[in-house]
Design an enzyme around this catalytic site. Structure first.
Site, mmCIF file in Angstrom:
data_model
loop_
_atom_site.group_PDB
_atom_site.id
_atom_site.type_symbol
_atom_site.label_atom_id
_atom_site.label_comp_id
_atom_site.label_asym_id
_atom_site.label_seq_id
_atom_site.Cartn_x
_atom_site.Cartn_y
_atom_site.Cartn_z
ATOM 1 N N LYS A 127 0.835 -1.206 0.000
ATOM 2 C CA LYS A 127 0.000 0.000 0.000
ATOM 3 C C LYS A 127 0.867 1.252 0.000
ATOM 4 O O LYS A 127 0.675 2.163 -0.818
ATOM 5 C CB LYS A 127 -0.923 0.010 1.225
ATOM 6 C CG LYS A 127 -1.952 1.137 1.172
ATOM 7 C CD LYS A 127 -2.532 1.434 2.507
ATOM 8 C CE LYS A 127 -1.900 2.683 3.060
ATOM 9 N NZ LYS A 127 -2.379 3.083 4.365
ATOM 10 N N ASP A 145 -6.523 0.599 0.929
ATOM 11 C CA ASP A 145 -6.588 0.725 2.383
ATOM 12 C C ASP A 145 -7.971 0.293 2.859
ATOM 13 O O ASP A 145 -8.774 -0.233 2.086
ATOM 14 C CB ASP A 145 -6.250 2.163 2.820
ATOM 15 C CG ASP A 145 -7.396 3.133 2.544
ATOM 16 O OD1 ASP A 145 -8.347 2.762 1.820
ATOM 17 O OD2 ASP A 145 -7.349 4.261 3.059
#
Ligand code: SF4
Length: 222
Positions: A127, A145
């Site tokens: 991420k 996320d």
């Protein structure tokens, strides 16, 4: 047999994303930074806290330790003092000092620009790497996320929408197939903004949501 075909889902996704584009014309990163290194550090610090809180500590952090060279030799306790409000300050301090050392020793002081190299740095997962690729280097990246997972599940953009804790890499692969790589970064920003402001975790505002006439979670049949 799903009632919605793949083509119908694709069409719906694009129609709903067009609404998100109108709602959030500015698809910007909400972390403050001046350089790729600062974005990398800010993103590592943003784990388990808000961007607003990160932005409240980074001016002091970056005025003292805004480069890999200065952060690499920082006193860990001073870093912990500065980032204390973010929580997990001991681990985060260790991670950002270590990644600064790695950048100095392994990458000549320059933040690398590939997923493979970025994820070798301390505290950097897929991420964070995708955030840096997309927002610092304009390399296609789709950060996944908690907001992206929740919103794409509620909208049934992903086939495993029943799974509240899906594999983020699977989500990334499934959602990005509907979009051009050049759109991935903005797409992620808009889903996150939408998840923070309208389709929130506890109280989604379905009544005034502009997607409620197509959203399956608001009762629209597929
Ligand atoms: S209608 Fe409700 S569940 Fe669906 S996207 Fe909007 S806020 Fe989220």
């Amino acid at each position: 047999m799903p009632r919605e075909t793949t083509q119908q889902r694709s069409d719906r996704i694009h129609a709903e994303y067009a609404v998100l584009c109108r709602m959030f014309p500015e698809a910007i990163c909400t972390l403050d930074f001046q350089t790729p290194f600062q974005l990398l550090v800010a993103t590592v610090l943003s784990a388990q806290t808000t961007d607003v809180r990160v932005n409240s500590v980074t001016p002091e952090l970056f005025s003292n330790y805004g480069t890999p060279e200065t952060l690499a030799v920082a006193n860990p306790e001073h870093i912990e003092d500065i980032i204390h409000p973010l929580g997990f300050y001991h681990t985060k301090s260790a991670h950002i000092i270590k990644l600064a050392n790695q950048i100095v020793s392994d990458f000549n002081g320059i933040v690398p620009q590939t997923m493979e190299e970025l994820t070798k740095l301390a505290g950097v997962g897929r991420k964070t790497a995708n955030v840096v690729l997309g927002d610092a280097f304009d390399v296609p990246g789709f950060p996944v996320d908690t907001h992206v997972i929740r919103v794409t599940g509620r909208l049934r953009w992903r086939t495993d929408w029943r799974d509240k804790h899906p594999d983020p890499v699977k989500v990334e692969k499934e959602i990005t197939q509907y979009f051009e790589p050049s759109e991935w970064s903005d797409l992620s920003h808009r889903l996150i903004l939408f998840g923070r402001t309208v389709c929130t975790a506890r109280n989604p505002d379905c009544e005034s949501c502009l997607l409620n006439d197509t959203c399956p979670s608001a009762g629209h049949p597929l």
